[in-house]
Write a protein that holds these residues in place. Structure first.
Motif, PDB file in Angstrom:
ATOM      1  N   GLN A   1       0.829  -1.203   0.000  1.00  0.00           N
ATOM      2  CA  GLN A   1       0.000   0.000   0.000  1.00  0.00           C
ATOM      3  C   GLN A   1       0.861   1.250   0.000  1.00  0.00           C
ATOM      4  O   GLN A   1       0.603   2.202  -0.743  1.00  0.00           O
ATOM      5  N   ALA A   2       1.901   1.267   0.842  1.00  0.00           N
ATOM      6  CA  ALA A   2       2.792   2.419   0.885  1.00  0.00           C
ATOM      7  C   ALA A   2       3.488   2.602  -0.458  1.00  0.00           C
ATOM      8  O   ALA A   2       3.657   3.727  -0.940  1.00  0.00           O
TER       9      ALA A   2
ATOM     10  N   HIS B   1       4.377   8.918   8.151  1.00  0.00           N
ATOM     11  CA  HIS B   1       4.585   8.488   9.536  1.00  0.00           C
ATOM     12  C   HIS B   1       5.695   7.452   9.444  1.00  0.00           C
ATOM     13  O   HIS B   1       5.478   6.343   8.917  1.00  0.00           O
TER      14      HIS B   1
ATOM     15  N   ASP C   1       4.775   3.737   8.393  1.00  0.00           N
ATOM     16  CA  ASP C   1       3.520   3.281   8.987  1.00  0.00           C
ATOM     17  C   ASP C   1       2.314   3.813   8.210  1.00  0.00           C
ATOM     18  O   ASP C   1       1.283   3.144   8.138  1.00  0.00           O
ATOM     19  N   ASP C   2       2.448   5.013   7.659  1.00  0.00           N
ATOM     20  CA  ASP C   2       1.340   5.605   6.910  1.00  0.00           C
ATOM     21  C   ASP C   2       1.919   6.658   5.974  1.00  0.00           C
ATOM     22  O   ASP C   2       2.902   7.332   6.309  1.00  0.00           O
TER      23      ASP C   2
ATOM     24  N   GLN D   1       0.523   9.649   2.900  1.00  0.00           N
ATOM     25  CA  GLN D   1      -0.586  10.293   2.206  1.00  0.00           C
ATOM     26  C   GLN D   1      -0.045  11.240   1.149  1.00  0.00           C
ATOM     27  O   GLN D   1       0.978  11.914   1.357  1.00  0.00           O
TER      28      GLN D   1
END
Length: 331
Positions: free
Chosen positions: A144-145, A162, A209-210, A212
């Motif tokens: 996903q990243a 993150h 971790d995240d 966007q």
């Protein structure tokens, strides 16, 4: 001017042999450097690397032999590279998987050439190419990243991360201007201008971790240059302190997870290792050794060994203090 990438050099190395074979009388080094758009010093290093390509034992001139006469260079042996390449089924399948993976890289300069090569190999492989369809290339990254980072690169948008920093055992937030994706030793890295650090940084995607994609455009400043990763992703300063550790068998993973300069077996029937690495952050090395719970001993520097010993004594005093304070059970 940005530093040439590993992909650029690989493309050049693959082109140098047919380039020289098309000029049997040789070519002046300055002319070849001009044709490839690189400094003469870089091209000479490329020739030296080609010359060292060899069979097991890796002696010079095994597969490719070059001749330097003054300022001219020519290839005198190329291990039958003029013969048509014949691939086994397994070799063809492996090559198809590699080419398909390469096409997934954003910013690939020779996409058309890779696509043509893939079409030719797939055609030559025949039915064998059909069984490549379900093959998935496993890389050390969160898919996903990786997809979000690719989107940011393609849209030329800034990213908000993150990110876990293992050297400080800390999770951070930062906004970055993405520059390129790198696949090194099976791990994906994002190279980007970090606005928090005000410098170019490499972010390992399995530590994100995240992530966007932001609405604002990516805008790396003029001083943001791509790093040369040919010598490895982690390149500590030459004057960074040397840390030498002796690892028990259960801590051998340290030698694979962290960039070490030297690895040697030790006199340990269980299979321990002695590793040497450099880091400017001795506090990180202190946390690493402490977290291994006795499975690592510090040989040097002495300062680090004293700190780890003090940590162990403090932990022991707390343990014994707690044990003494605990009420005794009724007999």
């Amino acid at each position: 001017m940005s530093t040439p990438s590993t992909a650029d050099r690989m493309t050049r190395l693959l082109t140098l042999v047919p380039y020289l074979r098309a000029r049997p009388e040789g070519v002046r080094l300055a002319e070849a450097a001009r044709d490839f758009g690189v400094p003469e010093r870089q091209l000479r290093r490329d020739f030296e690397l080609l010359w060292m390509c060899g069979l097991p034992g890796y002696g010079p001139g095994d597969l490719i032999d070059l001749s330097f006469e003054g300022d001219r260079v020519k290839v005198v042996f190329a291990a039958g590279m003029v013969r048509p390449l014949r691939l086994t089924t397994d070799e063809a399948v492996a090559l198809i998987v590699a080419l398909r993976t390469l096409l997934e890289l954003p910013g690939l300069a020779e996409r058309d050439a890779v696509s043509r090569a893939l079409a030719k190999v797939s055609s030559a492989a025949g039915h064998a190419a059909e069984r490549v369809t379900p093959v998935a290339v496993s890389v050390d990254a969160r898919e996903q990243a990786l997809a979000v980072v690719r989107e940011g690169l393609e849209r030329k948008r800034a990213l908000h991360l993150h990110y876990y920093v293992p050297t400080r055992d800390e999770r951070t937030e930062r906004t970055v201007d993405p520059m390129r994706l790198l696949l090194v030793d099976g791990k994906w890295y994002l190279e980007a201008w970090c606005r928090r650090a005000e410098g170019v940084r490499l972010f390992r995607l399995d530590r994100v971790d995240d992530v966007q994609v932001l609405d604002e455009p990516a805008a790396p400043p003029p001083q943001a240059h791509e790093r040369d990763v040919e010598g490895g992703v982690y390149q500590p300063e030459p004057d960074a302190p040397v840390v030498r550790l002796r690892l028990a068998h259960q801590a051998r993973w340290v030698a694979e997870y962290y960039p070490v300069e030297d690895v040697e077996p030790v006199d340990d029937p269980a299979g321990g290792l002695a590793v040497t690495l450099r880091t400017a952050d001795l506090a990180w090395a202190r946390r690493l050794v402490t977290s291994l719970g006795g499975a690592a001993l510090v040989d040097e520097p002495a300062e680090l060994a004293k700190q780890v010993a003090a940590d162990a004594r403090e932990a022991l005093s707390r343990y014994t203090g707690d044990a003494q304070a605990a009420p005794s059970s009724a007999g």
